[in-house]
Design a protein around this motif. Sequence first.
Motif, PDB file in Angstrom:
ATOM      1  N   TRP A 183      -7.632   3.520  -3.650  1.00 33.82           N
ATOM      2  CA  TRP A 183      -7.099   2.679  -4.763  1.00 33.82           C
ATOM      3  C   TRP A 183      -5.941   1.968  -4.272  1.00 33.82           C
ATOM      4  CZ3 TRP A 183      -3.134   5.673  -8.192  1.00 33.82           C
ATOM      5  CH2 TRP A 183      -2.310   6.532  -7.413  1.00 33.82           C
ATOM      6  N   THR A 184      -5.385   0.943  -5.297  1.00 28.79           N
ATOM      7  CA  THR A 184      -4.419   0.101  -4.865  1.00 28.79           C
ATOM      8  C   THR A 184      -2.963   0.606  -5.172  1.00 28.79           C
ATOM      9  OG1 THR A 184      -4.447  -0.548  -7.192  1.00 28.79           O
ATOM     10  CG2 THR A 184      -6.032  -1.707  -5.653  1.00 28.79           C
ATOM     11  N   TYR A 185      -2.930   1.929  -4.969  1.00 25.71           N
ATOM     12  CA  TYR A 185      -1.439   2.359  -5.286  1.00 25.71           C
ATOM     13  C   TYR A 185      -0.659   1.971  -4.236  1.00 25.71           C
ATOM     14  CZ  TYR A 185       2.093   6.156  -4.992  1.00 25.71           C
ATOM     15  OH  TYR A 185       3.208   6.843  -5.052  1.00 25.71           O
ATOM     16  N   LYS A 186      -0.946   1.528  -2.764  1.00 29.81           N
ATOM     17  CA  LYS A 186       0.311   0.930  -1.862  1.00 29.81           C
ATOM     18  C   LYS A 186      -0.715  -0.112  -1.199  1.00 29.81           C
ATOM     19  CE  LYS A 186       3.860   4.150  -0.117  1.00 29.81           C
ATOM     20  NZ  LYS A 186       4.364   4.810   0.739  1.00 29.81           N
ATOM     21  N   PRO A 187      -0.695  -1.243  -1.591  1.00 34.29           N
ATOM     22  CA  PRO A 187      -1.379  -2.536  -0.961  1.00 34.29           C
ATOM     23  C   PRO A 187      -1.360  -2.190   0.332  1.00 34.29           C
ATOM     24  CG  PRO A 187      -0.436  -3.250  -3.202  1.00 34.29           C
ATOM     25  CD  PRO A 187       0.033  -1.663  -2.800  1.00 34.29           C
ATOM     26  N   GLU A 188      -0.052  -2.136   0.808  1.00 32.86           N
ATOM     27  CA  GLU A 188       0.464  -2.278   2.155  1.00 32.86           C
ATOM     28  C   GLU A 188      -0.370  -1.155   3.035  1.00 32.86           C
ATOM     29  OE1 GLU A 188       2.356  -1.414  -0.042  1.00 32.86           O
ATOM     30  OE2 GLU A 188       3.921  -0.087   0.337  1.00 32.86           O
ATOM     31  N   VAL A 189      -0.816  -0.258   2.639  1.00 36.42           N
ATOM     32  CA  VAL A 189      -1.552   0.869   3.431  1.00 36.42           C
ATOM     33  C   VAL A 189      -2.907   0.335   3.420  1.00 36.42           C
ATOM     34  CG1 VAL A 189      -2.438   3.232   3.105  1.00 36.42           C
ATOM     35  CG2 VAL A 189       0.077   2.866   2.496  1.00 36.42           C
ATOM     36  N   VAL A 190      -3.440  -0.138   2.362  1.00 36.15           N
ATOM     37  CA  VAL A 190      -4.893  -0.853   2.510  1.00 36.15           C
ATOM     38  C   VAL A 190      -4.905  -1.821   3.664  1.00 36.15           C
ATOM     39  CG1 VAL A 190      -6.608  -1.952   1.392  1.00 36.15           C
ATOM     40  CG2 VAL A 190      -5.324  -0.606   0.028  1.00 36.15           C
ATOM     41  N   ARG A 216     -15.769  21.764   4.261  1.00 41.96           N
ATOM     42  CA  ARG A 216     -15.984  21.275   5.681  1.00 41.96           C
ATOM     43  C   ARG A 216     -15.434  19.916   5.841  1.00 41.96           C
ATOM     44  NH1 ARG A 216     -19.759  17.050   5.764  1.00 41.96           N
ATOM     45  NH2 ARG A 216     -21.143  17.254   3.971  1.00 41.96           N
ATOM     46  N   MET A 217     -14.829  19.473   4.707  1.00 43.93           N
ATOM     47  CA  MET A 217     -14.254  17.946   4.700  1.00 43.93           C
ATOM     48  C   MET A 217     -12.867  18.067   5.179  1.00 43.93           C
ATOM     49  SD  MET A 217     -16.270  15.894   3.366  1.00 43.93           S
ATOM     50  CE  MET A 217     -17.945  16.101   2.693  1.00 43.93           C
ATOM     51  N   PRO A 218     -12.782  17.037   6.376  1.00 39.94           N
ATOM     52  CA  PRO A 218     -11.320  17.027   6.881  1.00 39.94           C
ATOM     53  C   PRO A 218     -10.497  16.062   5.977  1.00 39.94           C
ATOM     54  CG  PRO A 218     -12.752  15.794   8.035  1.00 39.94           C
ATOM     55  CD  PRO A 218     -13.835  16.324   7.032  1.00 39.94           C
ATOM     56  N   PRO A 219      -9.201  16.642   5.601  1.00 37.49           N
ATOM     57  CA  PRO A 219      -8.243  15.667   4.872  1.00 37.49           C
ATOM     58  C   PRO A 219      -8.148  14.631   5.557  1.00 37.49           C
ATOM     59  CG  PRO A 219      -7.112  17.688   5.566  1.00 37.49           C
ATOM     60  CD  PRO A 219      -8.420  17.787   6.006  1.00 37.49           C
ATOM     61  N   VAL A 220      -7.509  13.423   4.961  1.00 34.51           N
ATOM     62  CA  VAL A 220      -7.163  12.445   5.706  1.00 34.51           C
ATOM     63  C   VAL A 220      -5.653  12.052   5.302  1.00 34.51           C
ATOM     64  CG1 VAL A 220      -9.705  11.593   6.405  1.00 34.51           C
ATOM     65  CG2 VAL A 220      -8.289  10.649   4.363  1.00 34.51           C
ATOM     66  N   GLY A 221      -5.380  12.563   4.466  1.00 39.08           N
ATOM     67  CA  GLY A 221      -4.009  11.918   3.828  1.00 39.08           C
ATOM     68  C   GLY A 221      -4.150  11.629   2.533  1.00 39.08           C
ATOM     69  N   THR A 222      -3.286  10.801   1.863  1.00 42.42           N
ATOM     70  CA  THR A 222      -3.350  10.291   0.677  1.00 42.42           C
ATOM     71  C   THR A 222      -3.268   8.891   0.475  1.00 42.42           C
ATOM     72  OG1 THR A 222      -1.104  10.155   0.300  1.00 42.42           O
ATOM     73  CG2 THR A 222      -2.024  12.204  -0.058  1.00 42.42           C
ATOM     74  N   GLY A 223      -3.676   8.413  -0.693  1.00 43.07           N
ATOM     75  CA  GLY A 223      -3.686   6.981  -1.084  1.00 43.07           C
ATOM     76  C   GLY A 223      -2.204   6.231  -0.464  1.00 43.07           C
ATOM     77  N   GLY A 224      -1.373   6.909  -0.834  1.00 44.00           N
ATOM     78  CA  GLY A 224       0.023   6.478  -0.264  1.00 44.00           C
ATOM     79  C   GLY A 224       0.287   6.798   1.133  1.00 44.00           C
ATOM     80  N   GLU A 225      -0.151   7.758   1.669  1.00 40.86           N
ATOM     81  CA  GLU A 225       0.022   7.988   3.105  1.00 40.86           C
ATOM     82  C   GLU A 225      -0.998   8.631   4.113  1.00 40.86           C
ATOM     83  OE1 GLU A 225       4.520   7.547   2.434  1.00 40.86           O
ATOM     84  OE2 GLU A 225       3.229   7.799   4.390  1.00 40.86           O
TER      85      GLU A 225
END
Lengths: 324, 333
Positions: free
Chosen positions: A111-118, A85-94
């Motif tokens: 996670w800190t994979y892509k700080p600009e995404v954070v 029932r969980m909707p996916p929201v993308g990934t740590g990078g996208e």
Amino acid sequence: MMNKRPLFIVIYFLLMVVAPGAGATTITIRDELSREVEVSLPVKRVVFISLYEFIPALQIWERVVGINRWAFDNTLLKRFAELKRMPPVGTGGEVNIEALLALRPDLVITWTYKPEVVDFMARKGLRVISVYPESIEELYEVLELCGRLFKKEGRVRKVRSYMDRLFDLIKFRVSGIPAEKRRKVLWLWGKPTTVTGCMGVQSDIIKLIGGINPAECIQAKYSDVSIEWIVAWDPDVIFIWGNARYGSHDLIGNSQWATIKAIKEGRVYKAPSWSNWSPRLPILALWMAKKTYPEAFSGISFTQLADDLYVKCFGIPFEGREFD
Amino acid sequence: MGRIAVVPVILLSPLFVGGIALFLGAYHVSSPLVAKIMLSKILFMDIGDIPEKSIILNIRLPRIILSALVGMALSASGVTLQGIFRNPLVDPFILGLSAGAAFGCAICVAFVPEVPIQIAAFAFSLIATFITYTIARSQGEVSRLPLVLSGVVVSAFFTALVSIVKFLVDPHKLVSIVYWLMGSFSLSDWHSVSVAAVGITLGCLPLFLMRWRLNAMSMGEEEARALGVSVERDRLIFITAAALAVGAAVSVSGIIGWVGLMVPHLVRMTVGPDHRRLMPLSMAAGAAFMIFADTLARNCTTFDIPVGIITAITGAPFFIYLMKKGARESWGR
């Protein structure tokens, strides 16, 4: 006589407004990217882009409103009906920012994979905590942070005790191995020539199981090296990352590796494709310890211990199919 | 006279550089032992099963030979395409080869892990070249400008496809794709040598044998026809052979830039633009340069640096220096 009914209604209304807030507190957390994040506790709506194996361990499925799309490939989470029932929201990078915002989470854990995404998510008004545990100790810290965030400190203490029990068993069993009999353990990543250095959870595990990492001179979590280095190190045991395209047979049958002790003795093992950021980590460590020092772990039933942790942490039995 | 004197030096340079490279590596093997191991192989002597033998014969030697083959292929293709297009800025990847190979690698890693990367990379490099040629041919006679333009378009298309795959794939597999794209010989073995040798030989042989025709083609299409050269047919043969050689090279090493652009120029500045000399000497120089770059890549640090980084870092400054010294001479103007 004065009509007391309106007064009771006002008091009742005030209590309804104030009472929920009476148990609420706000804490400020400094995350892995040194960002200060204010979070109102307890968190009731959370999106997990990372650390999603903590969800069944902390028993907080009802608070999770969104999850990383890779969670749907996770061998542990797939066994839970709640995942569907969980909707996916993308990934740590996208991330899909619109999907995230529509879920109105109180908190996003990534996670800190892509700080600009954070930063992007934060600029859009989301409360985001980024993590990147680089040791077992840091993994515990992140686990305890989650305990505070979800007011599940008691549950975290239990989960930690289950993990500690296995880690302590491993430490105890290998403590009697003298220094000169310690074995050289190499962990290989996506390429057969990418080895674990002196940093990261994997390096911690090798130390915990009483192994010597010959690639410890590398001041990094991992690095690509010439195969001559691997021959020179001559490891006793080789472990292969679970998501690697190659397996133990690829190395054992390769003439370039033929002189290496681990190859000659057939002590090359492919790990399951598990995340290190999980309460399952002690099971992986136990498996690695048994493979490295089988004599020190005789009489230990790996399956039984793994099942014990699985049932206590996740409420489901252990399936050993993924292990080599 | 000076130009003639350097010819044997350049021709023998791969043997010289390769010979030195055998003595260099992370695993210390004494020089006498290296020599003994090599002699034992040549003279069929038995020296026992020592680890050093595997290091020299199974690890260093195939890696040196493979880097030589790849260097030779990239240089030969660079000479050919610079001659055909009469443009000094052309490199072997202009026809979409590298982008096609990168796409083959990406879909292999992401979706079809059972298929070896080499096969997928080789197949898609040829597909990309075929598409480039077909698009250019749709304009009528295949001339230089349509080929370059369609090469750019095809490269852009496959690069976009690679980006899509990188977006869809999980981060663990993404690392494999990125590493491959950087170019490396770290996984060289005799199997990859034999695979590469077939494709590279099949590609380079026509380029070598037909090299005099490049002299005619580099004068211009009208002049070439006047000299009896069938421009369309020969261009097709050259492009196919170059694509075959580069496709085979890329399939085993990943994308290694600069060599196909720079080495032909360096040799041209040294021995002149006559392709009868330029082709074999570029092949030799490309082989030597690649062995040198890879030896540096595997010995600089504990890390095995992707060789494409080394070719760019070492090649570019030296190239600038030579350009300042006498670029005009290299095109015979």
